[in-house]
Design a protein around this motif. Structure first.
Motif, PDB file in Angstrom:
ATOM      1  N   LEU A   5       0.910  -1.154  -0.060  1.00 54.00           N
ATOM      2  CA  LEU A   5      -0.096   0.315  -0.202  1.00 54.00           C
ATOM      3  C   LEU A   5       0.753   1.153  -0.093  1.00 54.00           C
ATOM      4  O   LEU A   5       1.655   1.491   0.896  1.00 54.00           O
ATOM      5  N   ARG A   7      -0.015   5.009  -0.967  1.00 50.52           N
ATOM      6  CA  ARG A   7      -0.985   5.931  -1.362  1.00 50.52           C
ATOM      7  C   ARG A   7      -0.349   7.259  -1.475  1.00 50.52           C
ATOM      8  O   ARG A   7      -0.630   8.100  -2.255  1.00 50.52           O
ATOM      9  N   ASP A  29       2.376   6.708   3.712  1.00 50.35           N
ATOM     10  CA  ASP A  29       2.519   5.295   3.728  1.00 50.35           C
ATOM     11  C   ASP A  29       4.205   5.155   3.489  1.00 50.35           C
ATOM     12  O   ASP A  29       4.782   4.027   3.842  1.00 50.35           O
ATOM     13  N   HIS A 221      -5.340  10.574   1.263  1.00 45.00           N
ATOM     14  CA  HIS A 221      -5.735   9.780   1.969  1.00 45.00           C
ATOM     15  C   HIS A 221      -7.432   9.883   1.987  1.00 45.00           C
ATOM     16  O   HIS A 221      -7.915   8.501   1.654  1.00 45.00           O
ATOM     17  N   ARG A 225     -10.048   7.040   0.029  1.00 41.54           N
ATOM     18  CA  ARG A 225     -10.805   6.181   0.955  1.00 41.54           C
ATOM     19  C   ARG A 225     -11.932   5.557   0.240  1.00 41.54           C
ATOM     20  O   ARG A 225     -12.357   5.947  -0.329  1.00 41.54           O
ATOM     21  N   ALA A 269      -6.684   0.088   2.753  1.00 40.56           N
ATOM     22  CA  ALA A 269      -6.766   1.440   2.980  1.00 40.56           C
ATOM     23  C   ALA A 269      -8.081   1.975   3.599  1.00 40.56           C
ATOM     24  O   ALA A 269      -7.988   2.862   4.384  1.00 40.56           O
TER      25      ALA A 269
END
Length: 273
Positions: A5, A7, A29, A221, A225, A269
């Protein structure tokens, strides 16, 4: 495909060690300690020393490093430094133009993200993407605009950069890489601009974006989402994947390894800030 992950990947200048811990604690991240553009020539060696001290004092810290270009006098020393540092988990290679240079960096044993910033780099993208050790791709919008003579930030430049974005997505898929990262958004105080930029990048299939300020992290983020429909789809994909040995169909869509990884990332996420 190693699709962790990512982002947000936040740059922090290598000559500002007081910012390292703050960057790691802001929720991004990934943190990229920058040895290149953010550091003056006279401070390049000191940047390595700052990071070495920080990693010694914080043995659980994990960072990426943007090294200098292959023709820079400090490039070889930076590769050697990163190879020896457990806390450095990956390298960003600016102005990546030749697969051999990427392969040489991959000998460090670190994950590699080439930054495509020139016509030459785009010309060699197919081979760069297939080079062992490359985890994903990104590009430098400002440097690419300069190389091609585009007016950075203009509608015309964005139309041209869309070709770069498509190439990154295409060759990431063909090489079974993690989805690419969008370039930086330079206007730090434009929250709506950052959100719109990332919304467009997400719709194009990008996994996240490079950030230049901690304030951008939360905005990105929030944009990324997943909603209830996406989470429901991801859960159904993973439920079926547990019973299927290979590719399968779901709602008329072919589900294979990259799609299954996307479902995992959506669920991941939803459980992060």
């Amino acid at each position: 495909m190693r699709d962790v992950l990512m982002r947000t990947a936040l740059f922090v200048p290598g000559n500002r060690p007081e910012r390292f811990a703050k960057a790691l604690s802001c929720g991004t991240d990934a943190v990229i300690v920058d040895f290149e553009d953010a550091v003056q020539e006279s401070e390049k060696v000191a940047a390595r020393q700052h990071l070495a001290q920080f990693l010694a004092d914080n043995p659980d810290a994990r960072v990426w490093v943007r090294v200098n270009t292959v023709n820079h006098p400090q490039h070889a020393a930076e590769l050697d430094f990163c190879t020896r540092q457990k806390g450095v988990i990956g390298l960003l290679l600016p102005k990546a133009e030749h697969p051999a240079d990427v392969a040489r960096a991959a000998l460090s044993g670190k994950a590699i993200i080439p930054i495509i910033e020139s016509a030459q780099g785009l010309q060699e993208l197919a081979e760069i993407a297939q080079t062992s050790g490359v985890e994903r791709l990104t590009y430098g919008g400002l440097d690419f605009s300069l190389d091609l003579g585009l007016v950075a930030g203009s509608a015309g430049a964005e139309r041209m950069l869309d070709h770069v974005r498509f190439a990154l997505l295409l060759h990431s898929r063909l090489a079974s890489l993690a989805p690419p990262l969008e370039t930086v958004f330079a206007r730090i105080d434009d929250e709506q601009g950052v959100a719109a930029f990332m919304t467009a990048a997400q719709a194009m299939g990008f996994a996240g974006m490079l950030c230049i300020h901690p304030a951008q992290v939360g905005i990105v983020h929030q944009v990324m989402r997943p909603d209830a429909l996406q989470l429901s789809w991801a859960q159904r994909v993973l439920e079926r994947a547990r019973d299927e040995a290979g590719a399968f169909q779901l709602d008329g869509q072919m589900i294979d390894a990259p799609v299954i990884q996307r479902a995992r990332n959506l669920l991941a996420a939803s459980h992060t800030s």
